[in-house]
Design an enzyme around this catalytic site. Structure first.
Site, PDB file in Angstrom:
ATOM      1  N   ALA A 152       0.828  -1.208   0.000  1.00 47.28           N
ATOM      2  CA  ALA A 152       0.000   0.000   0.000  1.00 47.28           C
ATOM      3  C   ALA A 152       0.861   1.255   0.000  1.00 47.28           C
ATOM      4  O   ALA A 152       1.958   1.278   0.562  1.00 47.28           O
ATOM      5  CB  ALA A 152      -0.911   0.001   1.214  1.00 47.28           C
ATOM      6  N   GLU A 176       0.481  -9.881  -1.641  1.00 40.96           N
ATOM      7  CA  GLU A 176      -0.896 -10.335  -1.819  1.00 40.96           C
ATOM      8  C   GLU A 176      -1.288 -10.371  -3.296  1.00 40.96           C
ATOM      9  O   GLU A 176      -2.043 -11.256  -3.717  1.00 40.96           O
ATOM     10  CB  GLU A 176      -1.841  -9.449  -1.017  1.00 40.96           C
ATOM     11  CG  GLU A 176      -1.722  -9.700   0.488  1.00 40.96           C
ATOM     12  CD  GLU A 176      -2.535  -8.731   1.314  1.00 40.96           C
ATOM     13  OE1 GLU A 176      -3.362  -9.188   2.118  1.00 40.96           O
ATOM     14  OE2 GLU A 176      -2.340  -7.507   1.161  1.00 40.96           O
ATOM     15  N   GLU A 191       1.936  -6.222   7.725  1.00 40.49           N
ATOM     16  CA  GLU A 191       0.917  -5.221   8.041  1.00 40.49           C
ATOM     17  C   GLU A 191       0.721  -4.972   9.532  1.00 40.49           C
ATOM     18  O   GLU A 191       0.434  -3.844   9.941  1.00 40.49           O
ATOM     19  CB  GLU A 191      -0.421  -5.618   7.399  1.00 40.49           C
ATOM     20  CG  GLU A 191      -0.505  -5.362   5.902  1.00 40.49           C
ATOM     21  CD  GLU A 191      -0.027  -6.541   5.075  1.00 40.49           C
ATOM     22  OE1 GLU A 191      -0.340  -6.591   3.878  1.00 40.49           O
ATOM     23  OE2 GLU A 191       0.678  -7.420   5.633  1.00 40.49           O
ATOM     24  N   GLY A 237       0.677  -5.672   0.468  1.00 39.83           N
ATOM     25  CA  GLY A 237      -0.204  -5.788  -0.683  1.00 39.83           C
ATOM     26  C   GLY A 237       0.507  -6.257  -1.933  1.00 39.83           C
ATOM     27  O   GLY A 237      -0.110  -6.864  -2.810  1.00 39.83           O
TER      28      GLY A 237
END
Length: 266
Positions: free
Chosen positions: A72, A120, A140, A117
């Site tokens: 992110a 991910e 995270e 992310g």
């Protein structure tokens, strides 16, 4: 090879031979950090690829030399109010689910950092090819949130609940060799070879029946988490979708005639 840009930070390359498309993360100044704009572009590119019946496999790549994607965009997030963050949530989810729900096989080509992310996005793919520079992880909890792009669900499906818990709770980064040993990535290749090896794998995949590939992926995905009896029903439905297709007829004919199939894709 043709190219199509989705916003400023995402590029789709359609390779003329082999029915392979490349979904390229192209925000090098931010190491491909996922901003609102970039997330929206990823989702848009995935929607277009999902509707393209000529595409049989997708490779997720990066233009940054030292990173696949660092997760992110925390600089953008730092300026957000709670209301801003809430509004952004469906946009970012759209990027991760866009990759996850692509109907064709997907291969992530990972080098350098693939964190949060970024990892991910790779986990949303069917196969992860990483070079020896890769560093992966879901850190995270170290910044006060949880993996919210599918990590808490996709990682345990790869490595088991206990291993996923250790990795998520500790927020630790894992280098390529250990990542391969733990099953966080599927192939570890020489430095600088991740894209080439991923594209080669995608080309091999794309040589097969497009009807078969889509049905096999659907069965694999829908069957996860079901008991065996229910999973076999999912498989049977997918088999029926292929058994009476033009691809099945062509595949059997080509085998008996000892020639390369010319898939009708239907």
């Amino acid at each position: 090879m043709s190219e199509e840009r989705f916003g400023e930070f995402v590029l789709v390359r359609r390779h003329e031979q082999g029915h392979v498309a490349e979904l390229v993360l192209d925000r090098p100044k931010a190491m491909n950090a996922v901003s609102t704009q970039m997330a929206r572009s990823v989702a848009g590119a995935c929607a277009a690829l999902g509707e393209d019946r000529d595409v049989r496999a997708v490779v997720l790549t990066s233009t940054h030399e030292r990173a696949f994607c660092v997760g992110a965009d925390l600089k953008e997030r730092n300026s957000f109010s709670d209301a801003d963050l809430l509004r952004q949530r469906p946009v970012t989810r759209g990027a991760y689910t866009g990759v996850l729900e692509l109907p064709v096989p997907t291969v992530a080509a990972v080098h350098g950092f693939a964190l949060g992310g970024g990892f991910e996005l790779a986990l949303a793919c069917d196969v992860i090819v990483a070079d020896r520079t890769a560093v992966v992880g879901l850190p995270e909890v170290s910044v006060g949130v949880i993996p919210g792009g599918g990590g808490t669900q996709l990682l345990p499906r790869r490595v088991g609940a206990a291993r996923a818990a250790e990795l998520i709770f500790s927020a630790r980064r894992v280098e390529a060799e250990e990542a391969g040993e733990l099953g966080l990535v599927d192939q570890v290749v020489q430095e600088g070879r991740d894209r080439e090896e991923a594209l080669a794998l995608a080309a091999r995949i794309a040589g097969n029946s497009p009807v078969g590939l889509r049905a096999a992926k659907r069965a694999l995905r829908l069957g996860q988490g079901l008991d065996l009896r229910a999973g076999l029903e999912v498989e049977d439905a997918a088999w029926r979708a292929t058994a009476f297709s033009g691809d099945r007829a062509e595949g059997v004919a080509a085998f008996n005639e000892r020639r390369t199939p010319q898939w009708p894709g239907e």
